[in-house]
Design an enzyme around this catalytic site. Structure first.
Site, PDB file in Angstrom:
ATOM      1  N   GLU A 322       0.839  -1.206   0.000  1.00  0.00           N
ATOM      2  CA  GLU A 322       0.000   0.000   0.000  1.00  0.00           C
ATOM      3  C   GLU A 322       0.872   1.253   0.000  1.00  0.00           C
ATOM      4  OE1 GLU A 322      -3.353   2.006   2.984  1.00  0.00           O
ATOM      5  OE2 GLU A 322      -1.882   0.584   3.753  1.00  0.00           O
ATOM      6  N   LYS A 387     -10.009   2.169  -2.367  1.00  0.00           N
ATOM      7  CA  LYS A 387     -10.392   1.735  -1.026  1.00  0.00           C
ATOM      8  C   LYS A 387     -11.686   2.428  -0.612  1.00  0.00           C
ATOM      9  CE  LYS A 387      -8.463   1.397   3.665  1.00  0.00           C
ATOM     10  NZ  LYS A 387      -7.320   1.758   4.536  1.00  0.00           N
ATOM     11  N   CYS A 440      -5.262  -2.589   3.351  1.00  0.00           N
ATOM     12  CA  CYS A 440      -4.965  -2.360   4.756  1.00  0.00           C
ATOM     13  C   CYS A 440      -6.106  -2.776   5.672  1.00  0.00           C
ATOM     14  CB  CYS A 440      -4.573  -0.896   4.941  1.00  0.00           C
ATOM     15  SG  CYS A 440      -3.969  -0.483   6.600  1.00  0.00           S
TER      16      CYS A 440
END
Length: 578
Positions: A322, A387, A440
């Protein structure tokens, strides 16, 4: 009590003083009990710690169900008022239990405030103490619900399991949700007991964990009259025996579910995980160091051994973590060209990278996304996933208008923070089975994102570099691994500073890059299993477990002698304290 050794009588006398003593003494018992429970989480995974914590939790609600240890007999309240009194007393102890559990389990969050200490160190107490204080409200609600429904006897263990299971679910969905370190992770951290998550999911696992770990409380309770400890041997040992049998059944289920040998692998897929170990301090991760950072990725990606390079018969899919770059990859063709030159024909890179959208007349981006992007041999970005479940205060600032005026900002150096992408996004990766992309923090949410129609693999890119050598990255990995078990999908996880792994569909580790190691690792890709019961039905079995627990609690509360038993416990306790 003559059948009990002198040492046992002394132990219960001491414990009794903690449970039916002063209010603050009971609160400190609750605080310590919760903190002990955190030892059952990664990286310690000491399961007996949760047994101790949940046994104490039952005894704490027992104490709350008495008369508050005032030494005065209650004035025969109505059942509803009595349930309310028990709920308030239990909730107060539950908050202290939850506070101890979350402080001991989340203290490592303080490391993130010290990465840029000159800007964020002042807020360290808010992360280390403020967040646990807020999360403990959910534990207090669970204890309070249990207290309201409490009745003497072994069924109170199921009452607590259902109440805490419900409160853990609410913790995972309310106010954007934060299901980190649910009680079920005490079982979820062990491969055999974690397999039942393929049926009941993480929240159902929490119900089972509480019920099994709390069962020893029925052997005796320091909050109950000491004379009662010598009575009812069979009834007292039956719940603990049933819990032990249930634990063995979970282990047998897990053993039977996991094959003896390695599972099948996806043909023609060879993955390289790259773990660069780049500091998140702005003195290192900044625009001026962009070429140095990119070159480190390329050097690690090309390998160090003579036969480790990328090639037609070598690595087909390269994966970086990430937020790999201190710039927007789409806006820098020279960076994409360098990546394309590194990749052989047919190979692709999957990487975390921020991206921006130009929404102003001048073409400057004013909306940013934390994304996962696919780059091919030509240096083109062929697919993007944004995300959708962002980290409050880390990636965006709640109530930004108010908090901006106070000089606060999120951890990431993005103007205005990140914007959430559309839920349920996908990522098309050439030559790779269907991808369930999770960035994440998204990996801690059960049922979040996995594609139910397309059985491929979970790809999780993350950056745990904010948390250093603490339990945080281990806890994050443990929760991500549970997503693989729940869904029956392999997990490919790549982290900046570790821990990077490839996990098969049963949660077994195929490839492992330890925390703090800078390097790369190659792996094949395990194949997906047919859809699990959880993948097909979601939280249905969790709901059925709640119905079972609360149904048993309701039946126990309707026993003709239940009210008499409660009054006798209160009267005995008050007599002991006078």
């Amino acid at each position: 009590m003559s059948s009990f050794p002198a040492a046992g009588r002394w132990l219960f006398a001491v414990a009794r003083g903690g449970f039916v003593g002063g209010r603050w003494r009971r609160r400190m018992v609750a605080l310590v009990a919760g903190a002990v429970g955190a030892l059952s989480l990664a990286p310690f995974d000491f399961l007996p710690a949760m047994v101790i914590a949940m046994t104490m939790a039952v005894w704490l609600v027992d104490a709350a169900a008495l008369n508050g240890a005032t030494g005065q007999s209650p004035p025969a309240p109505t059942p509803l008022r009595e349930a309310g009194r028990r709920a308030r007393a239990a909730a107060a102890l539950g908050w202290w239990f939850g506070f101890g559990y979350f402080v001991a389990g989340l203290w490592w969050l303080g490391a993130a405030f010290l990465v840029e200490a000159e800007e964020f160190a002042w807020a360290l107490p808010l992360g280390v103490l403020g967040l646990p204080a807020g999360l403990a409200i959910f534990t207090a609600a669970g204890f309070g619900l249990a207290g309201a429904l409490w009745s003497p006897g072994p069924v109170r263990v199921l009452t607590l399991a259902g109440a805490l299971g419900a409160s853990e679910y609410l913790r995972g969905v309310l106010l954007s949700g934060f299901p980190w370190n649910t009680f079920g992770m005490a079982f979820g951290g062990h491969l055999l007991t974690a397999q039942i998550a393929s049926v009941v999911g993480m929240y159902g696992l929490s119900v089972l964990t509480v019920a099994i770990c709390a069962a020893p409380a029925t052997l005796a309770s320091p909050a109950r009259p000491v004379d009662d400890l010598a009575r009812g041997w069979l009834s007292r040992f039956a719940p603990a025996g049933a819990a032990l049998a249930a634990l063995l059944a979970l282990a047998v289920f897990g053993y039977d579910r996991i094959p003896a040998g390695p599972g099948p692998q996806e043909p023609g897929v060879r993955i390289r995980l790259v773990q660069p170990g780049i500091s998140q301090d702005t003195a290192v991760f900044n625009w001026d160091n962009r070429e140095k950072i990119l070159n480190q990725y390329i050097r690690l990606s090309e390998g160090q051994a003579p036969d480790a390079g990328l090639g037609p018969r070598g690595v087909t899919h390269l994966i970086w973590p990430e937020s790999a770059f201190p710039f927007l990859l789409a806006d820098h063709p020279e960076a994409r060209a360098a990546i394309g030159d590194m990749l052989p024909p047919g190979a692709v890179l999957i990487t975390g990278a921020a991206r921006g959208e130009a929404l102003t007349p001048g073409g400057r981006p004013n909306r940013f996304y934390n994304s996962m992007q696919v780059v091919n041999h030509d240096g083109r970005i062929t697919a993007v996933y944004d995300k959708s479940h962002l980290v409050p205060f880390g990636e965006y600032l709640p109530l930004s208008g108010l908090l901006d005026s106070l000089g606060l900002r999120q951890f990431v150096h993005i103007p205005g923070g990140f914007t959430a992408g559309a839920p349920g996004g996908s990522l098309e990766v050439p030559g790779f089975p269907p991808v369930t992309p999770l960035i994440c923090y998204e990996a801690i949410f059960p049922g979040f994102g996995p594609a139910r129609g397309a059985r491929g693999a979970i790809v999780n890119v993350t950056n745990d570099g904010w948390f250093g050598q603490t339990p945080g990255p281990w806890q994050h990995l443990s929760q991500a691994r549970l997503r693989a078990i729940e869904q029956g999908l392999p997990l490919v996880r790549v982290a900046n500073t570790g821990i990077s792994v490839v996990v098969d569909s049963w949660g077994r580790t195929n490839t492992f890059l330890p925390l703090g190691k800078i390097g790369y690792a190659d792996s094949t890709l395990p194949s997906a299993l047919p859809p699990t019961a959880y993948a097909q039905s979601g939280d249905l079995f969790f709901v059925l477990l709640l119905i079972f627990c609360f149904g048993c609690s309701a039946l126990a509360g309707r026993r003709p002698d239940a009210a008499t038993d409660s009054r006798q416990l209160v009267n005995h306790a008050n007599g002991d304290l006078q």
